[in-house]
Structures are given as C-alpha cells and as structure tokens.
Design a protein around this motif. Structure first.
Motif, PDB file in Angstrom:
ATOM      1  N   ASP A  93      56.675 -33.145  35.764  1.00 49.94           N
ATOM      2  CA  ASP A  93      57.766 -34.115  35.659  1.00 49.94           C
ATOM      3  C   ASP A  93      59.101 -33.369  35.670  1.00 49.94           C
ATOM      4  OD1 ASP A  93      59.319 -36.335  35.273  1.00 49.94           O
ATOM      5  OD2 ASP A  93      58.869 -36.526  33.142  1.00 49.94           O
ATOM      6  N   TRP A  94      59.384 -32.750  36.795  1.00 51.29           N
ATOM      7  CA  TRP A  94      60.629 -31.985  36.902  1.00 51.29           C
ATOM      8  C   TRP A  94      61.855 -32.905  36.776  1.00 51.29           C
ATOM      9  CZ3 TRP A  94      63.337 -28.086  36.011  1.00 51.29           C
ATOM     10  CH2 TRP A  94      64.579 -27.915  36.625  1.00 51.29           C
ATOM     11  N   ASP A  95      61.710 -34.122  37.324  1.00 48.49           N
ATOM     12  CA  ASP A  95      62.851 -35.051  37.259  1.00 48.49           C
ATOM     13  C   ASP A  95      63.232 -35.367  35.819  1.00 48.49           C
ATOM     14  OD1 ASP A  95      63.108 -35.098  39.961  1.00 48.49           O
ATOM     15  OD2 ASP A  95      61.901 -36.910  40.250  1.00 48.49           O
ATOM     16  N   GLY A  96      62.205 -35.495  34.961  1.00 46.71           N
ATOM     17  CA  GLY A  96      62.466 -35.771  33.544  1.00 46.71           C
ATOM     18  C   GLY A  96      63.215 -34.619  32.889  1.00 46.71           C
ATOM     19  N   VAL A  97      62.785 -33.397  33.199  1.00 48.44           N
ATOM     20  CA  VAL A  97      63.442 -32.204  32.634  1.00 48.44           C
ATOM     21  C   VAL A  97      64.876 -32.121  33.152  1.00 48.44           C
ATOM     22  CG1 VAL A  97      63.404 -29.668  32.591  1.00 48.44           C
ATOM     23  CG2 VAL A  97      61.284 -30.933  32.360  1.00 48.44           C
ATOM     24  N   HIS A 117      55.055 -22.244  35.345  1.00 51.25           N
ATOM     25  CA  HIS A 117      54.565 -22.122  33.966  1.00 51.25           C
ATOM     26  C   HIS A 117      54.022 -23.420  33.376  1.00 51.25           C
ATOM     27  CE1 HIS A 117      55.915 -17.995  33.319  1.00 51.25           C
ATOM     28  NE2 HIS A 117      56.929 -18.303  34.096  1.00 51.25           N
ATOM     29  N   TYR A 118      54.201 -24.520  34.094  1.00 45.69           N
ATOM     30  CA  TYR A 118      53.858 -25.825  33.518  1.00 45.69           C
ATOM     31  C   TYR A 118      52.372 -25.960  33.153  1.00 45.69           C
ATOM     32  CZ  TYR A 118      53.241 -30.814  32.952  1.00 45.69           C
ATOM     33  OH  TYR A 118      52.905 -32.038  32.445  1.00 45.69           O
ATOM     34  N   GLY A 119      51.491 -25.595  34.078  1.00 47.08           N
ATOM     35  CA  GLY A 119      50.048 -25.780  33.862  1.00 47.08           C
ATOM     36  C   GLY A 119      49.557 -25.027  32.632  1.00 47.08           C
ATOM     37  N   ALA A 120      49.889 -23.740  32.568  1.00 46.12           N
ATOM     38  CA  ALA A 120      49.437 -22.906  31.440  1.00 46.12           C
ATOM     39  C   ALA A 120      50.029 -23.415  30.131  1.00 46.12           C
ATOM     40  CB  ALA A 120      49.836 -21.462  31.681  1.00 46.12           C
ATOM     41  N   ALA A 121      51.292 -23.794  30.185  1.00 47.50           N
ATOM     42  CA  ALA A 121      51.949 -24.288  28.964  1.00 47.50           C
ATOM     43  C   ALA A 121      51.305 -25.589  28.501  1.00 47.50           C
ATOM     44  CB  ALA A 121      53.438 -24.503  29.224  1.00 47.50           C
ATOM     45  N   SER A 122      50.964 -26.457  29.446  1.00 43.55           N
ATOM     46  CA  SER A 122      50.346 -27.738  29.101  1.00 43.55           C
ATOM     47  C   SER A 122      48.976 -27.537  28.468  1.00 43.55           C
ATOM     48  CB  SER A 122      50.161 -28.598  30.353  1.00 43.55           C
ATOM     49  OG  SER A 122      51.402 -28.998  30.814  1.00 43.55           O
ATOM     50  N   ARG A 123      48.199 -26.631  29.041  1.00 40.58           N
ATOM     51  CA  ARG A 123      46.851 -26.401  28.503  1.00 40.58           C
ATOM     52  C   ARG A 123      46.923 -25.785  27.108  1.00 40.58           C
ATOM     53  NH1 ARG A 123      45.508 -26.232  33.976  1.00 40.58           N
ATOM     54  NH2 ARG A 123      46.440 -24.210  34.312  1.00 40.58           N
ATOM     55  N   LEU A 124      47.842 -24.863  26.921  1.00 42.15           N
ATOM     56  CA  LEU A 124      47.981 -24.257  25.588  1.00 42.15           C
ATOM     57  C   LEU A 124      48.421 -25.315  24.565  1.00 42.15           C
ATOM     58  CD1 LEU A 124      48.030 -21.820  23.682  1.00 42.15           C
ATOM     59  CD2 LEU A 124      50.357 -21.341  24.441  1.00 42.15           C
ATOM     60  N   PHE A 129      60.486 -26.860  27.732  1.00 41.99           N
ATOM     61  CA  PHE A 129      61.174 -26.442  28.963  1.00 41.99           C
ATOM     62  C   PHE A 129      62.664 -26.773  28.911  1.00 41.99           C
ATOM     63  CE2 PHE A 129      57.001 -25.985  31.047  1.00 41.99           C
ATOM     64  CZ  PHE A 129      57.226 -24.794  31.712  1.00 41.99           C
ATOM     65  N   VAL A 130      62.988 -27.957  28.404  1.00 41.18           N
ATOM     66  CA  VAL A 130      64.409 -28.331  28.313  1.00 41.18           C
ATOM     67  C   VAL A 130      65.135 -27.337  27.407  1.00 41.18           C
ATOM     68  CG1 VAL A 130      66.014 -30.090  27.447  1.00 41.18           C
ATOM     69  CG2 VAL A 130      64.051 -30.777  28.813  1.00 41.18           C
ATOM     70  N   TYR A 131      64.509 -27.007  26.283  1.00 40.84           N
ATOM     71  CA  TYR A 131      65.113 -26.040  25.353  1.00 40.84           C
ATOM     72  C   TYR A 131      65.268 -24.668  26.023  1.00 40.84           C
ATOM     73  CZ  TYR A 131      65.922 -23.092  21.320  1.00 40.84           C
ATOM     74  OH  TYR A 131      66.470 -22.195  20.455  1.00 40.84           O
TER      75      TYR A 131
END
Lengths: 164, 203
Positions: free
Chosen positions: A64-68, B28-35, B54-56
């Motif tokens: 969800d890149w758009d959300g970020v 990094h999304y997949g690995a971060a989500s699984r963790l 990710f926003v932070y």
C-alpha cells in the motif's frame, strides 16, 4: 561422572553457541545432560521450521505505497514559497499592531486608552447632602469599611457689594 | 538490493525522491510484514504497524546512519518497537487455522505432499511449538523470533531490543527453557488424557 552438571540455561545457551567442547567430557558421561542438550537442539530446529512455516502462511497484505505516500505528504512541511507568504503576512500584522499606533502619536494612544494616568487607588465617592435649611455637608462614602465622616460645609463669605 | 545501491536510494529518498522511497518500501515490505505478523499474531495489526513503521522511517530517514548498521536492522528496530507498543495497548486474539484457511493459505508447505500422514504429523508438531511460543514471555519471545526466524546475531538482537549482548543471549536461553518446559508439560498432559481415554474405553 566427570564434572559438575551445567544448569538448564547453560545447556539452552550451549545449544546455540560455540563452546560445547568445554562440556564434552561431562556430556560424554552424563546422559541426562546429553538428553537435555539434544532436546534443545531439536527444539531449535523445530522452532526455526515452525516460524518459517508460520511466516510463509502469514496473510501478508498487498503493498500500500499510496497509503504511505499520503501520510508522508500530510506531514510534509509547507514549501518554501508558501512559508515565505505566511511569514510576510505575520510580519505585516505585527507592523499594523505595534508600529502604526506609535507613529500616529500619543493622541491616538490616549484615545485608545482613556484610563491612562489614572491612579489605581480607588478615590472616595463624594455626595452632596442638600437637606433643606440645614448646612451643606460633605458625605464621604466609606471605602473598605471605613467609618462615615460628615464634615460641616461653611460657605465662603460673600464679598461686599460695591457702593454706587 | 545491494547495500551500496540501497544507500544511494536512501540518499535520493532523503532528497525527497518518492520513486526511491517506493523502491525501498517494496524491497522491505514483505519481510517486515511477516516479522510483524509473527510478533503480533494478527494480520490487521501487523498491516497497521508495518505501515506506521515505514511512515516513521521515511519521516526520520535523516536519523539513519549507514555507518552504524544496515537499513534492514534500523527498520526492524522501529518495527519491533511498534509491535511491542501495539501489544501493550491491546491483548491480541489468537489466529486460528480456520482464519488462515479463510485467507486461502495453508500452514503446510508442499514438499511432502505425497506423504499426508508424515506431513500432518509434522504440521501438528510445528503447530504445537508455535502455540507454545505464544505462551512464552514477550521479551523472550521477541528474542527467539529474531534469533530463529530472522537469523540475527546477538549483537543485532541486542540493538533491536535495546539491551546488552548478554541480555539478548540470556533472553534467547530463557525463551528456549520456557518453551521446553511448556512442551514437556503439554506432552505429559496429552499422555495423561490418552491414558484416561483408554481407561474409560476399557471400563
């Protein structure tokens, strides 16, 4: 049996780290410790496999890149030109509020603040008692619970009329 | 992504390039989500925490120092900290097998699909280990996941959990000891129950 039994935590640490050879002699002769260590070895493998399986089955949501990006844009500071306009506006307001009145002179200041220069202490209120036939008296209204005082009012002597 | 390439991406992301931020996010999304899912055991919470992390990370990208460690480790520090906060705020429900299946996922891999009995037994065993892991104290549990799922060194675990190397080592050892006790107790209980069932059958 050779040597002292290692503690359970020592064996738990040992299953994951170097230094097992330090206890080799003890482990050779001590089947309970060997069994515990084997338990930890098994547990470590099973734990890795269990976590891998769980992670592989984890329902990972779509990217969800758009959300970020939306959240990042919301928190982004104003662009430089917009910041300049805001700063200029604030400066102008300050000029109008503080500089303009002093430039127009003290008359404006007096008008805007009619109480300027008045003493802060409350002055006693003076009332004139006009009882028919009686001498005029000045009555002071008490301030802060002070006792009422009546002063006789003596009219000033009338100047003699010029002779014609 | 190589570490050099990633550092270049980070430089560009710092300059405000959204394309580079997106590349980092996708890498990094997949690995971060699984963790996050392993740490929280809940899909919705994991999703929320990952997004937030990710926003932070992008807002504070200037604080990341490549000299101190990999971006992956820095991101995990943020992620694990957020997972812990999330856990503190609410008591998480467990995810059942039905829920997993409802998402079209099966908890078993397919390499031994030709041997259903063996695969089933293995699946039960792993499930028992995972369920026991959920009862391990949170500090030790996080350390076990970082060690045996992420495969991190103790120094990295220490950095992520904000403790010393010795404390990280100790948490892993305590976690394993707790896990062993839990599994032994469960095994003893199932043996007792099995004996009782057999006794009832005989009686």
């Amino acid at each position: 049996m050779k040597g002292k039994h290692p503690g359970e935590l020592d064996l738990a640490r040992l299953s994951d780290a170097q230094g097992r050879e330090d206890l080799d002699e003890h482990l050779r002769w001590c089947s309970p410790c060997r069994r515990t260590l084997a338990d930890y070895d098994w547990l470590q493998q099973e734990l890795t496999a269990a976590l891998d399986a769980e992670a592989a089955a984890a329902p990972v949501a779509a990217l969800d890149w758009d959300g970020v990006r939306k959240q990042l844009r919301e928190s982004r500071p104003y662009p430089a030109e917009r910041r300049f306009v805001v700063a200029a506006g604030v400066g102008l307001m300050a000029l109008v509020m503080f500089v303009a009145p002093s430039a127009l002179g003290s008359g404006v200041q007096a008008q805007t603040n009619p109480l300027a220069g008045v003493s802060e202490a409350p002055a006693p209120i003076v009332a004139v008692d006009t009882d028919a036939g009686a001498a005029l008296t000045l009555t002071t209204t008490p301030v802060d619970g002070e006792r009422q005082v009546s002063l006789p009012f003596v009219p000033p002597p009338t100047p003699p009329e010029p002779e014609t | 992504m190589t570490s050099k390439g990633e550092n270049e991406m980070i430089e560009r992301a710092l300059a405000g390039d959204e394309g580079s931020q997106r590349v980092i996010y996708e890498a990094h999304y997949g690995a971060a989500s699984r963790l996050a899912y392993l740490l929280l055991g809940n899909r919705m919470d994991a999703e929320e925490v990952v997004q937030d992390a990710f926003v932070y990370a992008f807002r504070n990208l200037a604080r990341y120092d490549p000299e101190r460690g990999a971006f992956r480790t820095w991101l995990r520090v943020i992620l694990v900290s957020r997972c812990r906060n999330k856990r503190r705020r609410k008591r998480l429900p467990r995810v059942s097998l039905e829920v997993l299946n409802a998402f079209g996922q099966t908890p078993e891999d397919s390499e031994e699909a030709n041997d259903p009995a063996h695969a089933l037994e293995r699946w039960h065993r792993r499930r028992a280990v995972y369920e026991a892991l959920e009862e391990v104290s949170t500090g030790a549990r996080d350390a076990l996941i970082l060690r045996y799922y992420e495969g991190l060194a103790y120094a990295e675990i220490a950095e992520i959990l904000g403790c010393s190397n010795d404390a990280a080592r100790s948490r892993v050892a305590h976690g394993k000891a707790q896990l062993r006790r839990l599994l032994t107790a469960r095994e003893a209980q199932s043996v007792t129950e099995g004996t009782a069932v057999r006794a009832e059958g005989v009686g």
